[in-house]
Design a protein around this motif. Structure first.
Motif, PDB file in Angstrom:
ATOM      1  N   ALA A 222       0.835  -1.210   0.000  1.00 46.99           N
ATOM      2  CA  ALA A 222       0.000   0.000   0.000  1.00 46.99           C
ATOM      3  C   ALA A 222       0.866   1.254   0.000  1.00 46.99           C
ATOM      4  O   ALA A 222       0.567   2.227  -0.703  1.00 46.99           O
ATOM      5  CB  ALA A 222      -0.927  -0.015   1.209  1.00 46.99           C
ATOM      6  N   PHE A 223       1.938   1.237   0.781  1.00 43.03           N
ATOM      7  CA  PHE A 223       2.825   2.395   0.828  1.00 43.03           C
ATOM      8  C   PHE A 223       3.505   2.629  -0.516  1.00 43.03           C
ATOM      9  O   PHE A 223       3.595   3.764  -0.989  1.00 43.03           O
ATOM     10  CB  PHE A 223       3.863   2.210   1.929  1.00 43.03           C
ATOM     11  CG  PHE A 223       4.799   3.369   2.074  1.00 43.03           C
ATOM     12  CD1 PHE A 223       4.355   4.572   2.602  1.00 43.03           C
ATOM     13  CD2 PHE A 223       6.114   3.257   1.672  1.00 43.03           C
ATOM     14  CE1 PHE A 223       5.211   5.648   2.729  1.00 43.03           C
ATOM     15  CE2 PHE A 223       6.984   4.333   1.787  1.00 43.03           C
ATOM     16  CZ  PHE A 223       6.529   5.527   2.317  1.00 43.03           C
ATOM     17  N   GLN A 224       3.979   1.560  -1.138  1.00 44.03           N
ATOM     18  CA  GLN A 224       4.650   1.700  -2.434  1.00 44.03           C
ATOM     19  C   GLN A 224       3.696   2.209  -3.509  1.00 44.03           C
ATOM     20  O   GLN A 224       4.052   3.060  -4.316  1.00 44.03           O
ATOM     21  CB  GLN A 224       5.265   0.369  -2.868  1.00 44.03           C
ATOM     22  CG  GLN A 224       6.430  -0.073  -2.030  1.00 44.03           C
ATOM     23  CD  GLN A 224       7.603   0.880  -2.139  1.00 44.03           C
ATOM     24  OE1 GLN A 224       7.863   1.454  -3.180  1.00 44.03           O
ATOM     25  NE2 GLN A 224       8.293   1.066  -1.031  1.00 44.03           N
ATOM     26  N   TYR A 225       2.479   1.673  -3.526  1.00 44.78           N
ATOM     27  CA  TYR A 225       1.509   2.126  -4.519  1.00 44.78           C
ATOM     28  C   TYR A 225       1.035   3.545  -4.240  1.00 44.78           C
ATOM     29  O   TYR A 225       0.654   4.261  -5.161  1.00 44.78           O
ATOM     30  CB  TYR A 225       0.316   1.182  -4.601  1.00 44.78           C
ATOM     31  CG  TYR A 225       0.567  -0.034  -5.471  1.00 44.78           C
ATOM     32  CD1 TYR A 225       1.096   0.108  -6.741  1.00 44.78           C
ATOM     33  CD2 TYR A 225       0.253  -1.304  -5.031  1.00 44.78           C
ATOM     34  CE1 TYR A 225       1.312  -0.987  -7.549  1.00 44.78           C
ATOM     35  CE2 TYR A 225       0.466  -2.406  -5.833  1.00 44.78           C
ATOM     36  CZ  TYR A 225       1.004  -2.237  -7.084  1.00 44.78           C
ATOM     37  OH  TYR A 225       1.222  -3.325  -7.880  1.00 44.78           O
ATOM     38  N   SER A 226       1.025   3.972  -2.977  1.00 43.62           N
ATOM     39  CA  SER A 226       0.605   5.339  -2.673  1.00 43.62           C
ATOM     40  C   SER A 226       1.603   6.366  -3.202  1.00 43.62           C
ATOM     41  O   SER A 226       1.239   7.512  -3.459  1.00 43.62           O
ATOM     42  CB  SER A 226       0.418   5.521  -1.169  1.00 43.62           C
ATOM     43  OG  SER A 226       1.669   5.534  -0.500  1.00 43.62           O
ATOM     44  N   LYS A 227       2.840   5.947  -3.379  1.00 45.55           N
ATOM     45  CA  LYS A 227       3.852   6.854  -3.926  1.00 45.55           C
ATOM     46  C   LYS A 227       3.689   7.037  -5.434  1.00 45.55           C
ATOM     47  O   LYS A 227       4.112   8.051  -5.971  1.00 45.55           O
ATOM     48  CB  LYS A 227       5.253   6.318  -3.639  1.00 45.55           C
ATOM     49  CG  LYS A 227       5.674   6.455  -2.210  1.00 45.55           C
ATOM     50  CD  LYS A 227       7.095   5.974  -2.078  1.00 45.55           C
ATOM     51  CE  LYS A 227       7.682   6.443  -0.776  1.00 45.55           C
ATOM     52  NZ  LYS A 227       9.101   6.154  -0.686  1.00 45.55           N
ATOM     53  N   ASN A 228       3.115   6.031  -6.107  1.00 45.29           N
ATOM     54  CA  ASN A 228       3.000   6.094  -7.559  1.00 45.29           C
ATOM     55  C   ASN A 228       1.626   5.559  -7.987  1.00 45.29           C
ATOM     56  O   ASN A 228       1.494   4.393  -8.359  1.00 45.29           O
ATOM     57  CB  ASN A 228       4.124   5.276  -8.206  1.00 45.29           C
ATOM     58  CG  ASN A 228       4.223   5.524  -9.684  1.00 45.29           C
ATOM     59  OD1 ASN A 228       3.369   6.166 -10.281  1.00 45.29           O
ATOM     60  ND2 ASN A 228       5.282   5.017 -10.287  1.00 45.29           N
ATOM     61  N   PRO A 229       0.580   6.384  -7.951  1.00 46.13           N
ATOM     62  CA  PRO A 229      -0.760   5.921  -8.305  1.00 46.13           C
ATOM     63  C   PRO A 229      -0.891   5.463  -9.758  1.00 46.13           C
ATOM     64  O   PRO A 229      -1.721   4.623 -10.076  1.00 46.13           O
ATOM     65  CB  PRO A 229      -1.661   7.127  -8.055  1.00 46.13           C
ATOM     66  CG  PRO A 229      -0.848   8.119  -7.321  1.00 46.13           C
ATOM     67  CD  PRO A 229       0.578   7.758  -7.489  1.00 46.13           C
ATOM     68  N   VAL A 230      -0.064   6.008 -10.647  1.00 48.49           N
ATOM     69  CA  VAL A 230      -0.128   5.598 -12.051  1.00 48.49           C
ATOM     70  C   VAL A 230       0.310   4.145 -12.191  1.00 48.49           C
ATOM     71  O   VAL A 230      -0.299   3.354 -12.929  1.00 48.49           O
ATOM     72  CB  VAL A 230       0.735   6.525 -12.935  1.00 48.49           C
ATOM     73  CG1 VAL A 230       0.788   6.025 -14.360  1.00 48.49           C
ATOM     74  CG2 VAL A 230       0.209   7.943 -12.875  1.00 48.49           C
ATOM     75  N   LEU A 231       1.345   3.751 -11.472  1.00 50.83           N
ATOM     76  CA  LEU A 231       1.799   2.356 -11.486  1.00 50.83           C
ATOM     77  C   LEU A 231       0.710   1.438 -10.935  1.00 50.83           C
ATOM     78  O   LEU A 231       0.470   0.354 -11.471  1.00 50.83           O
ATOM     79  CB  LEU A 231       3.086   2.209 -10.675  1.00 50.83           C
ATOM     80  CG  LEU A 231       3.665   0.800 -10.584  1.00 50.83           C
ATOM     81  CD1 LEU A 231       4.084   0.307 -11.959  1.00 50.83           C
ATOM     82  CD2 LEU A 231       4.828   0.771  -9.620  1.00 50.83           C
ATOM     83  N   PHE A 232       0.043   1.885  -9.888  1.00 42.19           N
ATOM     84  CA  PHE A 232      -1.075   1.121  -9.322  1.00 42.19           C
ATOM     85  C   PHE A 232      -2.154   0.900 -10.376  1.00 42.19           C
ATOM     86  O   PHE A 232      -2.647  -0.215 -10.557  1.00 42.19           O
ATOM     87  CB  PHE A 232      -1.646   1.869  -8.110  1.00 42.19           C
ATOM     88  CG  PHE A 232      -2.874   1.244  -7.540  1.00 42.19           C
ATOM     89  CD1 PHE A 232      -2.781   0.152  -6.699  1.00 42.19           C
ATOM     90  CD2 PHE A 232      -4.130   1.743  -7.839  1.00 42.19           C
ATOM     91  CE1 PHE A 232      -3.915  -0.428  -6.167  1.00 42.19           C
ATOM     92  CE2 PHE A 232      -5.267   1.180  -7.318  1.00 42.19           C
ATOM     93  CZ  PHE A 232      -5.156   0.089  -6.469  1.00 42.19           C
ATOM     94  N   GLN A 233      -2.516   1.954 -11.073  1.00 47.01           N
ATOM     95  CA  GLN A 233      -3.557   1.851 -12.105  1.00 47.01           C
ATOM     96  C   GLN A 233      -3.119   0.921 -13.234  1.00 47.01           C
ATOM     97  O   GLN A 233      -3.916   0.129 -13.729  1.00 47.01           O
ATOM     98  CB  GLN A 233      -3.900   3.236 -12.655  1.00 47.01           C
ATOM     99  CG  GLN A 233      -5.068   3.231 -13.601  1.00 47.01           C
ATOM    100  CD  GLN A 233      -6.346   2.819 -12.918  1.00 47.01           C
ATOM    101  OE1 GLN A 233      -6.578   3.153 -11.779  1.00 47.01           O
ATOM    102  NE2 GLN A 233      -7.174   2.081 -13.630  1.00 47.01           N
TER     103      GLN A 233
END
Length: 91
Positions: free
Chosen positions: A41-52
């Protein structure tokens, strides 16, 4: 959300403990699974585009569809189990 997350962690700990045949390891597994979820969750919160991008990929969509179909898989398995049971003869 807290109860939902706690339930998912509890279920994943039980499944992992059953798969690995572990006993008395609940606290350790809760820490590992909760920690892994927090780090993701912390890693994805830094880069929302990567999450998407990751969660819109075809493999993740197939995974989510498979997860949604689990009740259907259980229903199919129950049909096979009912067919195997010996029938009692009425006297």
């Amino acid at each position: 959300m807290f109860l939902h997350s706690a339930f998912l962690i509890h279920v994943s700990v039980r499944c992992l403990a059953k798969l690995l045949a572990l006993k008395e390891m609940d606290a350790t597994l809760i820490a590992v699974i909760g920690g892994a979820g927090s780090i993701l969750a912390f890693q994805y919160s830094k880069n929302p585009v990567l999450f998407q991008q990751d969660f819109s990929s075809s493999s993740m969509i197939a995974f989510f569809l498979l997860i949604e179909c689990i009740p259907i898989l259980y229903w199919i398995a129950s049909l096979f189990r009912k067919g195997r049971r010996p029938r009692r003869n009425a006297a």
